[in-house]
Design a protein around this motif. Structure first.
Motif, PDB file in Angstrom:
ATOM      1  N   LEU A 116      -0.487   2.776  -1.979  1.00 52.13           N
ATOM      2  CA  LEU A 116      -0.270   1.444  -1.622  1.00 52.13           C
ATOM      3  C   LEU A 116       0.910   1.360  -0.673  1.00 52.13           C
ATOM      4  O   LEU A 116       1.056   0.691   0.257  1.00 52.13           O
ATOM      5  CB  LEU A 116       0.058   0.745  -3.247  1.00 52.13           C
ATOM      6  CG  LEU A 116       0.469  -0.755  -2.888  1.00 52.13           C
ATOM      7  CD1 LEU A 116      -0.375  -1.676  -2.440  1.00 52.13           C
ATOM      8  CD2 LEU A 116       0.821  -1.173  -4.430  1.00 52.13           C
ATOM      9  N   ALA A 117       2.104   2.203  -1.350  1.00 49.50           N
ATOM     10  CA  ALA A 117       3.325   1.989  -0.311  1.00 49.50           C
ATOM     11  C   ALA A 117       3.024   2.553   1.083  1.00 49.50           C
ATOM     12  O   ALA A 117       3.642   1.950   1.869  1.00 49.50           O
ATOM     13  CB  ALA A 117       4.288   3.330  -0.950  1.00 49.50           C
ATOM     14  N   ASP A 118       2.132   3.594   1.410  1.00 45.41           N
ATOM     15  CA  ASP A 118       1.767   3.645   2.800  1.00 45.41           C
ATOM     16  C   ASP A 118       1.238   2.415   3.443  1.00 45.41           C
ATOM     17  O   ASP A 118       1.861   2.364   4.770  1.00 45.41           O
ATOM     18  CB  ASP A 118       0.787   4.817   2.938  1.00 45.41           C
ATOM     19  CG  ASP A 118       1.335   5.935   2.338  1.00 45.41           C
ATOM     20  OD1 ASP A 118       2.442   6.446   2.283  1.00 45.41           O
ATOM     21  OD2 ASP A 118       0.242   6.676   1.484  1.00 45.41           O
ATOM     22  N   VAL A 119       0.464   1.542   2.857  1.00 46.30           N
ATOM     23  CA  VAL A 119       0.034   0.394   3.644  1.00 46.30           C
ATOM     24  C   VAL A 119       1.106  -0.481   3.776  1.00 46.30           C
ATOM     25  O   VAL A 119       1.139  -1.000   4.757  1.00 46.30           O
ATOM     26  CB  VAL A 119      -1.256  -0.037   2.759  1.00 46.30           C
ATOM     27  CG1 VAL A 119      -1.853  -1.410   3.715  1.00 46.30           C
ATOM     28  CG2 VAL A 119      -2.273   0.958   2.736  1.00 46.30           C
ATOM     29  N   VAL A 120       1.839  -0.782   2.609  1.00 48.89           N
ATOM     30  CA  VAL A 120       2.811  -1.736   2.903  1.00 48.89           C
ATOM     31  C   VAL A 120       3.865  -1.560   3.569  1.00 48.89           C
ATOM     32  O   VAL A 120       4.194  -2.650   4.682  1.00 48.89           O
ATOM     33  CB  VAL A 120       3.541  -2.117   1.357  1.00 48.89           C
ATOM     34  CG1 VAL A 120       4.763  -2.823   1.433  1.00 48.89           C
ATOM     35  CG2 VAL A 120       2.485  -2.535   0.269  1.00 48.89           C
ATOM     36  N   ARG A 121       4.158  -0.282   4.217  1.00 48.72           N
ATOM     37  CA  ARG A 121       5.299  -0.009   5.130  1.00 48.72           C
ATOM     38  C   ARG A 121       4.487  -0.032   6.476  1.00 48.72           C
ATOM     39  O   ARG A 121       5.544  -0.126   7.512  1.00 48.72           O
ATOM     40  CB  ARG A 121       5.575   1.524   5.110  1.00 48.72           C
ATOM     41  CG  ARG A 121       6.435   1.765   3.841  1.00 48.72           C
ATOM     42  CD  ARG A 121       7.229   3.364   4.105  1.00 48.72           C
ATOM     43  NE  ARG A 121       6.151   4.226   3.784  1.00 48.72           N
ATOM     44  CZ  ARG A 121       5.894   4.822   2.576  1.00 48.72           C
ATOM     45  NH1 ARG A 121       6.611   4.385   1.562  1.00 48.72           N
ATOM     46  NH2 ARG A 121       4.935   5.832   2.497  1.00 48.72           N
ATOM     47  N   ASN A 122       3.355  -0.261   6.541  1.00 51.87           N
ATOM     48  CA  ASN A 122       2.720  -0.470   7.914  1.00 51.87           C
ATOM     49  C   ASN A 122       1.844  -1.490   8.265  1.00 51.87           C
ATOM     50  O   ASN A 122       1.389  -1.651   9.239  1.00 51.87           O
ATOM     51  CB  ASN A 122       1.631   1.004   7.961  1.00 51.87           C
ATOM     52  CG  ASN A 122       2.636   2.242   8.337  1.00 51.87           C
ATOM     53  OD1 ASN A 122       2.916   2.580   9.216  1.00 51.87           O
ATOM     54  ND2 ASN A 122       2.484   2.896   7.057  1.00 51.87           N
ATOM     55  N   VAL A 123       1.944  -2.653   7.351  1.00 52.95           N
ATOM     56  CA  VAL A 123       1.553  -3.909   7.814  1.00 52.95           C
ATOM     57  C   VAL A 123       2.339  -4.997   7.773  1.00 52.95           C
ATOM     58  O   VAL A 123       3.401  -4.834   7.294  1.00 52.95           O
ATOM     59  CB  VAL A 123       0.358  -4.390   6.806  1.00 52.95           C
ATOM     60  CG1 VAL A 123      -0.991  -3.290   6.713  1.00 52.95           C
ATOM     61  CG2 VAL A 123       0.924  -4.582   5.208  1.00 52.95           C
ATOM     62  N   PRO A 124       2.301  -6.017   8.386  1.00 54.15           N
ATOM     63  CA  PRO A 124       3.251  -7.190   8.602  1.00 54.15           C
ATOM     64  C   PRO A 124       3.441  -7.645   7.035  1.00 54.15           C
ATOM     65  O   PRO A 124       2.667  -7.454   6.009  1.00 54.15           O
ATOM     66  CB  PRO A 124       2.495  -8.282   9.125  1.00 54.15           C
ATOM     67  CG  PRO A 124       1.443  -7.561  10.067  1.00 54.15           C
ATOM     68  CD  PRO A 124       1.048  -6.470   9.324  1.00 54.15           C
ATOM     69  N   ALA A 125       4.724  -8.362   6.809  1.00 53.22           N
ATOM     70  CA  ALA A 125       5.150  -8.531   5.555  1.00 53.22           C
ATOM     71  C   ALA A 125       4.048  -9.594   4.698  1.00 53.22           C
ATOM     72  O   ALA A 125       3.877  -9.421   3.588  1.00 53.22           O
ATOM     73  CB  ALA A 125       6.428  -9.471   5.595  1.00 53.22           C
ATOM     74  N   GLU A 126       3.391 -10.508   5.370  1.00 53.80           N
ATOM     75  CA  GLU A 126       2.664 -11.459   4.868  1.00 53.80           C
ATOM     76  C   GLU A 126       1.279 -10.639   4.239  1.00 53.80           C
ATOM     77  O   GLU A 126       0.854 -10.667   3.122  1.00 53.80           O
ATOM     78  CB  GLU A 126       2.103 -12.619   5.835  1.00 53.80           C
ATOM     79  CG  GLU A 126       1.086 -13.447   5.160  1.00 53.80           C
ATOM     80  CD  GLU A 126       0.923 -14.637   6.253  1.00 53.80           C
ATOM     81  OE1 GLU A 126      -0.381 -15.145   6.033  1.00 53.80           O
ATOM     82  OE2 GLU A 126       1.437 -14.771   7.236  1.00 53.80           O
ATOM     83  N   GLN A 127       0.846  -9.550   5.107  1.00 53.41           N
ATOM     84  CA  GLN A 127      -0.376  -8.924   4.672  1.00 53.41           C
ATOM     85  C   GLN A 127       0.181  -8.067   3.326  1.00 53.41           C
ATOM     86  O   GLN A 127      -0.605  -7.711   2.286  1.00 53.41           O
ATOM     87  CB  GLN A 127      -0.879  -7.959   5.566  1.00 53.41           C
ATOM     88  CG  GLN A 127      -1.674  -8.670   6.554  1.00 53.41           C
ATOM     89  CD  GLN A 127      -2.266  -7.693   7.651  1.00 53.41           C
ATOM     90  OE1 GLN A 127      -1.436  -7.105   8.440  1.00 53.41           O
ATOM     91  NE2 GLN A 127      -3.703  -7.790   7.911  1.00 53.41           N
ATOM     92  N   ALA A 128       1.189  -7.700   3.374  1.00 58.43           N
ATOM     93  CA  ALA A 128       1.700  -6.686   2.359  1.00 58.43           C
ATOM     94  C   ALA A 128       2.034  -7.265   1.066  1.00 58.43           C
ATOM     95  O   ALA A 128       1.572  -6.955   0.002  1.00 58.43           O
ATOM     96  CB  ALA A 128       3.267  -6.042   2.769  1.00 58.43           C
ATOM     97  N   GLY A 129       2.363  -8.699   1.208  1.00 59.51           N
ATOM     98  CA  GLY A 129       2.649  -9.570   0.033  1.00 59.51           C
ATOM     99  C   GLY A 129       1.203  -9.655  -0.659  1.00 59.51           C
ATOM    100  O   GLY A 129       1.200  -9.865  -1.764  1.00 59.51           O
ATOM    101  N   LYS A 130       0.262 -10.003   0.486  1.00 59.65           N
ATOM    102  CA  LYS A 130      -1.287 -10.307  -0.224  1.00 59.65           C
ATOM    103  C   LYS A 130      -1.632  -9.208  -0.854  1.00 59.65           C
ATOM    104  O   LYS A 130      -2.238  -9.117  -1.872  1.00 59.65           O
ATOM    105  CB  LYS A 130      -2.179 -10.686   0.895  1.00 59.65           C
ATOM    106  CG  LYS A 130      -1.870 -12.341   1.436  1.00 59.65           C
ATOM    107  CD  LYS A 130      -2.797 -12.632   2.572  1.00 59.65           C
ATOM    108  CE  LYS A 130      -2.353 -13.949   2.970  1.00 59.65           C
ATOM    109  NZ  LYS A 130      -3.135 -14.365   4.193  1.00 59.65           N
ATOM    110  N   LEU A 131      -1.675  -8.042  -0.425  1.00 62.68           N
ATOM    111  CA  LEU A 131      -2.221  -6.767  -0.857  1.00 62.68           C
ATOM    112  C   LEU A 131      -1.389  -6.548  -2.512  1.00 62.68           C
ATOM    113  O   LEU A 131      -2.142  -6.389  -3.119  1.00 62.68           O
ATOM    114  CB  LEU A 131      -1.907  -5.630   0.082  1.00 62.68           C
ATOM    115  CG  LEU A 131      -2.126  -4.192  -0.497  1.00 62.68           C
ATOM    116  CD1 LEU A 131      -3.668  -4.097  -0.806  1.00 62.68           C
ATOM    117  CD2 LEU A 131      -1.933  -3.095   0.357  1.00 62.68           C
TER     118      LEU A 131
END
Length: 138
Positions: A116-131
């Protein structure tokens, strides 16, 4: 386009279905990871075991981790992602299957893991929040 291989941790190692939950715990400790793919004798990924699985499903139930088969910690379905799949596909797969870690395969070969952390670091903040919201435990 960012692909799964661009954000994955390389060198993932499997715990075998015929190894024990204690073996899984030792490998996780040695590799300093919280999850491992579970692979069968055919090297096909059968699922993922987490450190939490070992504690909740084995230790907390009074079972002996040295004799409890790691293969019995499989999920109903092994969820993986292809190395060349887009980060959007990674995000969608994690949300759809409600998983925080994905084994990355190239053909049938395990080539890495994405957390999860790998994805959160590599997507825009809005997508990271949704995930993060979609995978949050209530």
């Amino acid at each position: 386009m960012t692909a799964a291989r661009d954000i994955m941790h390389v060198g993932a190692e499997c715990v075998r279905t015929d190894q024990s939950a204690a073996d899984a715990g030792r490998i996780m400790a040695e590799k300093k990871v919280g999850a491992l793919p579970i692979c069968g004798p055919d090297d096909k990924i059968k699922g993922v075991v987490t450190d939490r699985d070992v504690v909740v499903k084995v230790v907390a139930q009074g079972r002996d981790p040295s004799t409890f088969p790691a293969g019995d910690l499989n999920q109903a379905e092994a969820v993986t992602i292809g190395a060349d799949d887009s980060i959007e596909e990674v995000l969608s797969t994690m949300i759809h299957h409600q998983v925080r870690r994905l084994p990355v395969i190239d053909g049938r070969a395990l080539v890495g893991m994405i957390a999860l952390a790998d994805v959160v670091r590599n997507v825009p903040a809005e997508q990271a929040g949704k995930l993060t919201e979609a995978l949050s435990i209530d």
